[in-house]
Scaffold this active site. Structure first.
Site, short mmCIF file in Angstrom:
data_model
loop_
_atom_site.label_atom_id
_atom_site.label_comp_id
_atom_site.label_asym_id
_atom_site.label_seq_id
_atom_site.Cartn_x
_atom_site.Cartn_y
_atom_site.Cartn_z
N LYS A 83 40.54 52.97 31.35
CA LYS A 83 41.60 51.97 31.21
C LYS A 83 42.06 51.96 29.75
CE LYS A 83 42.06 47.41 33.39
NZ LYS A 83 41.31 46.21 33.73
O1 G3P Z 1 41.58 43.04 34.92
C1 G3P Z 1 42.77 42.58 34.38
C2 G3P Z 1 43.34 41.32 34.97
O2 G3P Z 1 43.17 41.28 36.35
C3 G3P Z 1 42.97 40.08 34.25
O3 G3P Z 1 43.33 38.91 34.91
O4 G3P Z 1 43.13 36.48 35.20
O5 G3P Z 1 42.42 37.51 33.03
O6 G3P Z 1 44.83 37.35 33.65
P1 G3P Z 1 43.43 37.49 34.17
#
Ligand code: G3P
Length: 218
Positions: A83
């Site tokens: 990533k």
């Molecule tokens: O893995 C990346 C993403 O899904 C993060 O989500 O909830 O931290 O904005 P969030």
């Protein structure tokens, strides 16, 4: 649509995997921090449970270091996806790693223009963050629609899969499915919420009460 789960918690991964609901896993530095575990150890542990793609994020912001880290991460298991952030350095790393046949997930995507760049540079996945766009008063779901449309128009040139990320509700999962996202990465808590409906619970309660009233044994 494939379901990836967005967590670095081994127990959560094991339990959802037993249900047959895990096609892959995504992690990020915040999720690694939350797990309290050593980064490479936890990625290795996940790879012992899950056969599908496991995203592990580089921790440098400089392209040559991202490439070195990506090569090292890819050696942990054959299903590792590296990533990288959607920056100029991240895109450079995406191109180099993809040319070495290492799968790349370009993360922190907030515009269709950014997604177009990642697609052109051979990313395996693009991760548009819908919840974080909603957080700033825009409509994250629109971004999924735009990227799916663009990638469909240029499907002969762009093979990148749309991985809807930063999902905060069951409704968003069904919406990204309707829009044709290839993958949704979903926090375990949201997968559990997807199973729930108050009418299912109340309906089941009535069925069970009526079954008791029959006096029969199965
Ligand atoms: O893995 C990346 C993403 O899904 C993060 O989500 O909830 O931290 O904005 P969030």
């Amino acid at each position: 649509m494939k379901f990836f789960i967005d967590t670095a918690e081994i127990q959560e991964i094991k339990s959802l995997s037993n249900l047959g609901l895990v096609d892959g896993v995504t992690t990020n530095p915040s999720l690694i921090y939350k797990s309290g575990k050593d980064f490479k150890t936890v990625i290795k542990e996940i790879s012992n449970i899950i056969d599908g793609p496991i995203s592990a994020e580089v921790t440098s912001t400089v392209s040559n270091e991202m490439i070195t880290q990506g090569i090292e991460l890819a050696k942990i298991a054959n299903n590792i996806v590296v990533k990288v952030p959607l920056t100029k350095d991240g895109l450079l790393a995406c191109k180099e790693l993809s040319e070495k046949n290492i799968k790349v997930n370009v993360t922190l995507c907030f515009s269709a223009a950014q997604a177009l760049l990642a697609g052109k540079l051979g990313a395996t996945y693009i991760s548009p963050f819908i919840g974080r766009l909603d957080d700033i008063g825009t409509t994250g779901l629109n971004l999924i629609k735009e990227i799916v449309n663009i990638y469909t128009i240029f499907k002969d040139d762009i093979k990148t899969e749309v991985l809807a990320a930063s999902i905060r509700s069951p409704l968003q999962v069904s919406q990204v499915a309707l829009m044709g996202a290839n993958v949704a990465t979903i926090p375990p808590k949201i997968i559990m919420q997807m199973m729930k409906h108050p009418l299912t619970d109340s309906g089941l309660e009535i069925f069970m009460e009526d079954w008791k009233k029959t006096g029969q044994k199965f």
